[in-house]
Motif scaffolding. Sequence first.
Motif, PDB file in Angstrom:
ATOM      1  N   PRO A 181       0.835  -1.205   0.000  1.00 11.95           N
ATOM      2  CA  PRO A 181       0.000   0.000   0.000  1.00 11.95           C
ATOM      3  C   PRO A 181       0.872   1.259   0.000  1.00 11.95           C
ATOM      4  O   PRO A 181       1.977   1.258   0.551  1.00 11.95           O
ATOM      5  CB  PRO A 181      -0.815  -0.099   1.294  1.00 11.95           C
ATOM      6  N   LEU A 182       0.374   2.299  -0.639  1.00 10.12           N
ATOM      7  CA  LEU A 182       1.127   3.552  -0.733  1.00 10.12           C
ATOM      8  C   LEU A 182       0.847   4.446   0.464  1.00 10.12           C
ATOM      9  O   LEU A 182      -0.281   4.520   0.953  1.00 10.12           O
ATOM     10  CB  LEU A 182       0.732   4.298  -2.010  1.00 10.12           C
ATOM     11  N   GLY A 183       1.884   5.159   0.866  1.00 11.16           N
ATOM     12  CA  GLY A 183       1.725   6.179   1.888  1.00 11.16           C
ATOM     13  C   GLY A 183       1.414   7.513   1.224  1.00 11.16           C
ATOM     14  O   GLY A 183       1.349   7.622  -0.006  1.00 11.16           O
ATOM     15  N   GLU A 184       1.233   8.535   2.026  1.00  9.45           N
ATOM     16  CA  GLU A 184       0.971   9.875   1.496  1.00  9.45           C
ATOM     17  C   GLU A 184       2.174  10.334   0.674  1.00  9.45           C
ATOM     18  O   GLU A 184       3.320  10.116   1.047  1.00  9.45           O
ATOM     19  CB  GLU A 184       0.727  10.846   2.647  1.00  9.45           C
ATOM     20  N   ASP A 185       1.909  10.957  -0.467  1.00  4.21           N
ATOM     21  CA  ASP A 185       2.956  11.446  -1.371  1.00  4.21           C
ATOM     22  C   ASP A 185       3.831  10.328  -1.925  1.00  4.21           C
ATOM     23  O   ASP A 185       4.992  10.553  -2.259  1.00  4.21           O
ATOM     24  CB  ASP A 185       3.836  12.511  -0.697  1.00  4.21           C
ATOM     25  N   GLU A 186       3.309   9.116  -2.033  1.00  9.67           N
ATOM     26  CA  GLU A 186       4.022   8.018  -2.662  1.00  9.67           C
ATOM     27  C   GLU A 186       3.253   7.603  -3.917  1.00  9.67           C
ATOM     28  O   GLU A 186       2.023   7.695  -3.957  1.00  9.67           O
ATOM     29  CB  GLU A 186       4.132   6.815  -1.723  1.00  9.67           C
ATOM     30  N   TYR A 187       3.994   7.145  -4.926  1.00  3.95           N
ATOM     31  CA  TYR A 187       3.389   6.784  -6.203  1.00  3.95           C
ATOM     32  C   TYR A 187       4.096   5.562  -6.737  1.00  3.95           C
ATOM     33  O   TYR A 187       5.287   5.373  -6.508  1.00  3.95           O
ATOM     34  CB  TYR A 187       3.544   7.931  -7.225  1.00  3.95           C
ATOM     35  N   TYR A 188       3.385   4.753  -7.469  1.00  3.14           N
ATOM     36  CA  TYR A 188       4.024   3.669  -8.192  1.00  3.14           C
ATOM     37  C   TYR A 188       4.683   4.276  -9.424  1.00  3.14           C
ATOM     38  O   TYR A 188       4.077   5.068 -10.150  1.00  3.14           O
ATOM     39  CB  TYR A 188       3.007   2.606  -8.613  1.00  3.14           C
ATOM     40  N   VAL A 189       5.920   3.903  -9.674  1.00  4.04           N
ATOM     41  CA  VAL A 189       6.674   4.426 -10.810  1.00  4.04           C
ATOM     42  C   VAL A 189       5.901   4.202 -12.105  1.00  4.04           C
ATOM     43  O   VAL A 189       5.849   5.080 -12.968  1.00  4.04           O
ATOM     44  CB  VAL A 189       8.076   3.772 -10.873  1.00  4.04           C
ATOM     45  N   GLU A 190       5.284   3.063 -12.253  1.00  7.64           N
ATOM     46  CA  GLU A 190       4.548   2.761 -13.491  1.00  7.64           C
ATOM     47  C   GLU A 190       3.426   3.763 -13.738  1.00  7.64           C
ATOM     48  O   GLU A 190       3.071   4.021 -14.880  1.00  7.64           O
ATOM     49  CB  GLU A 190       3.993   1.335 -13.458  1.00  7.64           C
ATOM     50  N   ASP A 191       2.852   4.327 -12.675  1.00  2.95           N
ATOM     51  CA  ASP A 191       1.780   5.312 -12.837  1.00  2.95           C
ATOM     52  C   ASP A 191       2.313   6.671 -13.285  1.00  2.95           C
ATOM     53  O   ASP A 191       1.563   7.498 -13.810  1.00  2.95           O
ATOM     54  CB  ASP A 191       0.997   5.484 -11.530  1.00  2.95           C
ATOM     55  N   LEU A 192       3.595   6.920 -13.056  1.00  2.00           N
ATOM     56  CA  LEU A 192       4.200   8.196 -13.437  1.00  2.00           C
ATOM     57  C   LEU A 192       4.699   8.200 -14.881  1.00  2.00           C
ATOM     58  O   LEU A 192       4.775   9.250 -15.512  1.00  2.00           O
ATOM     59  CB  LEU A 192       5.358   8.532 -12.492  1.00  2.00           C
ATOM     60  N   LYS A 193       5.020   7.023 -15.387  1.00  2.00           N
ATOM     61  CA  LYS A 193       5.507   6.920 -16.766  1.00  2.00           C
ATOM     62  C   LYS A 193       4.398   7.352 -17.723  1.00  2.00           C
ATOM     63  O   LYS A 193       3.248   6.965 -17.571  1.00  2.00           O
ATOM     64  CB  LYS A 193       5.937   5.496 -17.091  1.00  2.00           C
ATOM     65  N   GLY A 194       4.777   8.190 -18.680  1.00  2.00           N
ATOM     66  CA  GLY A 194       3.814   8.666 -19.672  1.00  2.00           C
ATOM     67  C   GLY A 194       3.136   9.970 -19.312  1.00  2.00           C
ATOM     68  O   GLY A 194       2.455  10.560 -20.142  1.00  2.00           O
ATOM     69  N   LEU A 195       3.312  10.444 -18.068  1.00  2.00           N
ATOM     70  CA  LEU A 195       2.694  11.715 -17.712  1.00  2.00           C
ATOM     71  C   LEU A 195       3.288  12.845 -18.552  1.00  2.00           C
ATOM     72  O   LEU A 195       4.482  12.877 -18.828  1.00  2.00           O
ATOM     73  CB  LEU A 195       2.922  12.045 -16.230  1.00  2.00           C
ATOM     74  N   SER A 196       2.432  13.777 -18.956  1.00  2.00           N
ATOM     75  CA  SER A 196       2.907  14.986 -19.633  1.00  2.00           C
ATOM     76  C   SER A 196       3.601  15.867 -18.607  1.00  2.00           C
ATOM     77  O   SER A 196       3.113  16.030 -17.486  1.00  2.00           O
ATOM     78  CB  SER A 196       1.731  15.758 -20.237  1.00  2.00           C
ATOM     79  N   VAL A 197       4.732  16.420 -18.980  1.00  2.00           N
ATOM     80  CA  VAL A 197       5.470  17.341 -18.118  1.00  2.00           C
ATOM     81  C   VAL A 197       5.134  18.746 -18.594  1.00  2.00           C
ATOM     82  O   VAL A 197       5.315  19.082 -19.764  1.00  2.00           O
ATOM     83  CB  VAL A 197       6.992  17.076 -18.198  1.00  2.00           C
ATOM     84  N   LEU A 198       4.621  19.571 -17.680  1.00  2.00           N
ATOM     85  CA  LEU A 198       4.183  20.928 -18.003  1.00  2.00           C
ATOM     86  C   LEU A 198       4.994  21.950 -17.232  1.00  2.00           C
ATOM     87  O   LEU A 198       5.489  21.676 -16.135  1.00  2.00           O
ATOM     88  CB  LEU A 198       2.700  21.104 -17.643  1.00  2.00           C
ATOM     89  N   SER A 199       5.114  23.158 -17.804  1.00  2.00           N
ATOM     90  CA  SER A 199       5.707  24.275 -17.074  1.00  2.00           C
ATOM     91  C   SER A 199       4.684  24.756 -16.048  1.00  2.00           C
ATOM     92  O   SER A 199       3.514  24.349 -16.076  1.00  2.00           O
ATOM     93  CB  SER A 199       6.061  25.411 -18.025  1.00  2.00           C
ATOM     94  N   GLN A 200       5.090  25.653 -15.194  1.00  2.00           N
ATOM     95  CA  GLN A 200       4.159  26.217 -14.215  1.00  2.00           C
ATOM     96  C   GLN A 200       3.047  27.012 -14.886  1.00  2.00           C
ATOM     97  O   GLN A 200       1.984  27.202 -14.314  1.00  2.00           O
ATOM     98  CB  GLN A 200       4.916  27.085 -13.194  1.00  2.00           C
ATOM     99  N   GLU A 201       3.284  27.438 -16.118  1.00  2.00           N
ATOM    100  CA  GLU A 201       2.283  28.173 -16.890  1.00  2.00           C
ATOM    101  C   GLU A 201       1.399  27.240 -17.707  1.00  2.00           C
ATOM    102  O   GLU A 201       0.526  27.678 -18.438  1.00  2.00           O
ATOM    103  CB  GLU A 201       2.951  29.188 -17.819  1.00  2.00           C
ATOM    104  N   GLY A 202       1.647  25.923 -17.615  1.00  2.00           N
ATOM    105  CA  GLY A 202       0.844  24.953 -18.334  1.00  2.00           C
ATOM    106  C   GLY A 202       1.332  24.621 -19.728  1.00  2.00           C
ATOM    107  O   GLY A 202       0.648  23.947 -20.484  1.00  2.00           O
ATOM    108  N   VAL A 203       2.538  25.073 -20.089  1.00  2.00           N
ATOM    109  CA  VAL A 203       3.108  24.789 -21.407  1.00  2.00           C
ATOM    110  C   VAL A 203       3.698  23.380 -21.406  1.00  2.00           C
ATOM    111  O   VAL A 203       4.418  22.991 -20.484  1.00  2.00           O
ATOM    112  CB  VAL A 203       4.195  25.827 -21.765  1.00  2.00           C
TER     113      VAL A 203
END
Length: 117
Positions: A38-60
Motif C-alpha cells: 500500500p502507498l503512503g501519502e505522497d508516494e506513487y508507483y513508478v509505473e503510474d508516473l511513466k507517460g505523464l505529460s510534463v508541463l511548465s508552471q504556466e501549463g506549457v
Amino acid sequence: MVSHGDSLIMRFNGIDSPEEAKKLGGAEIIAGREFAAPLGEDEYYVEDLKGLSVLSQEGVFLGHIREFIEGGGGDLAEIEIPGGKRRLVPFRREFFGPPDFDSQSIVLLSEWILDET
C-alpha cells in the motif's frame, strides 16, 4: 519465505538445489498490482508516473516522462522533450510538483534543468 538478517530466503517449486537457485541470481520478481504494498501519502508507483505529460508552471507542454533510473541520490525521471531528445531530472520535490493523475500531467518547477549543457 523466511527472514534471514537483511535478506529473505524463498523456495520456488521445481528449484530443489542451490545450483538451480543460482541460475535465478539477479532475476526480478514481478507481482500484480493487487499484491503491491500500500502507498503512503505522497508516494506513487513508478509505473503510474511513466507517460505523464510534463508541463511548465504556466501549463506549457515540455515533454513526457518515459522512464525512471535509480541513482545514488534518488530516482531520475527520463523526460523526452519535443524533438525526441531526452533529459534526466532528479525526481524530487524541488523539481516536480505533485502528479495530477486526472489530467495525466506533472508540473516541472524548474524549466532550466531541461536546458542542454
